[in-house]
Design an enzyme around this catalytic site. Sequence first.
Site, PDB file in Angstrom:
ATOM      1  N   LYS A 130       0.825  -1.216   0.000  1.00 43.79           N
ATOM      2  CA  LYS A 130       0.000   0.000   0.000  1.00 43.79           C
ATOM      3  C   LYS A 130       0.861   1.268   0.000  1.00 43.79           C
ATOM      4  O   LYS A 130       2.067   1.221   0.292  1.00 43.79           O
ATOM      5  CB  LYS A 130      -0.927  -0.026   1.216  1.00 43.79           C
ATOM      6  CG  LYS A 130      -1.971  -1.149   1.149  1.00 43.79           C
ATOM      7  CD  LYS A 130      -2.955  -1.039   2.309  1.00 43.79           C
ATOM      8  CE  LYS A 130      -4.043  -2.100   2.213  1.00 43.79           C
ATOM      9  NZ  LYS A 130      -5.026  -1.975   3.308  1.00 43.79           N
ATOM     10  N   TYR A 147     -12.459  -2.564  -3.915  1.00 41.33           N
ATOM     11  CA  TYR A 147     -12.968  -2.682  -2.543  1.00 41.33           C
ATOM     12  C   TYR A 147     -14.495  -2.613  -2.488  1.00 41.33           C
ATOM     13  O   TYR A 147     -15.053  -2.248  -1.439  1.00 41.33           O
ATOM     14  CB  TYR A 147     -12.353  -1.591  -1.664  1.00 41.33           C
ATOM     15  CG  TYR A 147     -10.936  -1.889  -1.212  1.00 41.33           C
ATOM     16  CD1 TYR A 147     -10.657  -2.980  -0.387  1.00 41.33           C
ATOM     17  CD2 TYR A 147      -9.872  -1.076  -1.591  1.00 41.33           C
ATOM     18  CE1 TYR A 147      -9.371  -3.247   0.047  1.00 41.33           C
ATOM     19  CE2 TYR A 147      -8.567  -1.342  -1.154  1.00 41.33           C
ATOM     20  CZ  TYR A 147      -8.332  -2.429  -0.339  1.00 41.33           C
ATOM     21  OH  TYR A 147      -7.055  -2.697   0.099  1.00 41.33           O
ATOM     22  N   PHE A 203     -15.742   2.946   6.870  1.00 43.64           N
ATOM     23  CA  PHE A 203     -14.365   3.311   6.514  1.00 43.64           C
ATOM     24  C   PHE A 203     -14.124   3.351   5.001  1.00 43.64           C
ATOM     25  O   PHE A 203     -13.010   3.637   4.557  1.00 43.64           O
ATOM     26  CB  PHE A 203     -13.369   2.364   7.190  1.00 43.64           C
ATOM     27  CG  PHE A 203     -13.542   0.888   6.852  1.00 43.64           C
ATOM     28  CD1 PHE A 203     -13.067   0.360   5.665  1.00 43.64           C
ATOM     29  CD2 PHE A 203     -14.184   0.036   7.746  1.00 43.64           C
ATOM     30  CE1 PHE A 203     -13.213  -0.986   5.366  1.00 43.64           C
ATOM     31  CE2 PHE A 203     -14.343  -1.317   7.447  1.00 43.64           C
ATOM     32  CZ  PHE A 203     -13.853  -1.828   6.248  1.00 43.64           C
ATOM     33  N   THR A 261      -5.381  -7.252  10.571  1.00 43.39           N
ATOM     34  CA  THR A 261      -5.660  -5.996   9.850  1.00 43.39           C
ATOM     35  C   THR A 261      -5.220  -4.784  10.665  1.00 43.39           C
ATOM     36  O   THR A 261      -4.712  -3.801  10.112  1.00 43.39           O
ATOM     37  CB  THR A 261      -7.185  -5.898   9.572  1.00 43.39           C
ATOM     38  OG1 THR A 261      -7.583  -7.062   8.846  1.00 43.39           O
ATOM     39  CG2 THR A 261      -7.524  -4.664   8.751  1.00 43.39           C
ATOM     40  N   ARG A 316       2.382  -6.355   9.025  1.00 43.75           N
ATOM     41  CA  ARG A 316       1.648  -5.229   9.632  1.00 43.75           C
ATOM     42  C   ARG A 316       2.212  -4.859  11.004  1.00 43.75           C
ATOM     43  O   ARG A 316       2.223  -3.680  11.368  1.00 43.75           O
ATOM     44  CB  ARG A 316       0.157  -5.547   9.702  1.00 43.75           C
ATOM     45  CG  ARG A 316      -0.477  -5.475   8.300  1.00 43.75           C
ATOM     46  CD  ARG A 316      -1.837  -6.081   8.298  1.00 43.75           C
ATOM     47  NE  ARG A 316      -2.543  -5.905   7.045  1.00 43.75           N
ATOM     48  CZ  ARG A 316      -3.483  -6.744   6.628  1.00 43.75           C
ATOM     49  NH1 ARG A 316      -3.810  -7.790   7.358  1.00 43.75           N
ATOM     50  NH2 ARG A 316      -4.089  -6.524   5.481  1.00 43.75           N
ATOM     51  N   ASN A 357      -2.129   0.240   6.804  1.00 46.42           N
ATOM     52  CA  ASN A 357      -1.610  -1.004   7.374  1.00 46.42           C
ATOM     53  C   ASN A 357      -0.663  -1.740   6.430  1.00 46.42           C
ATOM     54  O   ASN A 357      -0.455  -2.939   6.539  1.00 46.42           O
ATOM     55  CB  ASN A 357      -2.767  -1.905   7.854  1.00 46.42           C
ATOM     56  CG  ASN A 357      -3.666  -2.351   6.726  1.00 46.42           C
ATOM     57  OD1 ASN A 357      -3.491  -1.926   5.583  1.00 46.42           O
ATOM     58  ND2 ASN A 357      -4.628  -3.196   7.026  1.00 46.42           N
ATOM     59  N   HIS A 381      -2.330  -5.316   1.634  1.00 49.95           N
ATOM     60  CA  HIS A 381      -3.602  -6.018   1.487  1.00 49.95           C
ATOM     61  C   HIS A 381      -3.277  -7.438   1.053  1.00 49.95           C
ATOM     62  O   HIS A 381      -2.324  -7.657   0.314  1.00 49.95           O
ATOM     63  CB  HIS A 381      -4.461  -5.349   0.404  1.00 49.95           C
ATOM     64  CG  HIS A 381      -5.614  -6.209  -0.023  1.00 49.95           C
ATOM     65  ND1 HIS A 381      -6.788  -6.270   0.685  1.00 49.95           N
ATOM     66  CD2 HIS A 381      -5.738  -7.094  -1.043  1.00 49.95           C
ATOM     67  CE1 HIS A 381      -7.603  -7.136   0.099  1.00 49.95           C
ATOM     68  NE2 HIS A 381      -6.984  -7.655  -0.956  1.00 49.95           N
ATOM     69  N   GLU A 402      -9.171 -11.141  -7.405  1.00 47.44           N
ATOM     70  CA  GLU A 402      -8.204 -10.055  -7.196  1.00 47.44           C
ATOM     71  C   GLU A 402      -6.957 -10.219  -8.067  1.00 47.44           C
ATOM     72  O   GLU A 402      -6.420  -9.221  -8.562  1.00 47.44           O
ATOM     73  CB  GLU A 402      -7.849  -9.966  -5.701  1.00 47.44           C
ATOM     74  CG  GLU A 402      -9.063  -9.516  -4.874  1.00 47.44           C
ATOM     75  CD  GLU A 402      -8.755  -9.281  -3.401  1.00 47.44           C
ATOM     76  OE1 GLU A 402      -7.648  -9.642  -2.951  1.00 47.44           O
ATOM     77  OE2 GLU A 402      -9.631  -8.720  -2.708  1.00 47.44           O
TER      78      GLU A 402
END
Length: 140
Positions: free
Chosen positions: A14, A54, A62, A96, A107, A117, A120, A131
């Site tokens: 990320k 997502y 969120f 998470t 993480r 975090n 993914h 995905e």
Amino acid sequence: MRCRGLERTLIIVKPDAVGRRLTGRILSLFEENDLRIVGVKMVRLSEEQAGEFYAVHKDKEFYDNLVSYMTSGECVPVALEGASAVARVRSLCGDTDPSKAEKGTVRASYGLSITMNSIHASDSPDTARREVGFFFPDLV
Ligand code: CMP
């Protein structure tokens, strides 16, 4: 070619981790654990792409924050292959919420918050197929 019994899964390094130059260190952890990189690229997601990726979280409180964060910088989606890849990769990523993640996981080592975090990972074999195909249509 994919060997029988091997599974593929998707991770995304990320923006918080890419920005802090942690991509190489994070990918090393997977390679050291017998997972092979079979697809990798760097992308800046559009709002539409992040929203589609997502979509399952669309009704969560969120969601807007997540989409805005995931479009804030470069991401590195990676397709990984190995025995029981989906479960093993999730375990290497940790909880998470980085404050609850087990020591040594991605993480726990690098995550800054539940949104930032660092990584993914697909949560099931069905999700992994969708995905991996989202970023690497040739691999499914
Ligand atoms: P990820 O594995 O990418 O899947 C959905 C993401 O939503 C998750 O990691 C978190 O970064 C983000 N997120 C933000 N807030 C929450 C929350 N309260 N619960 C779960 N995920 C959250």
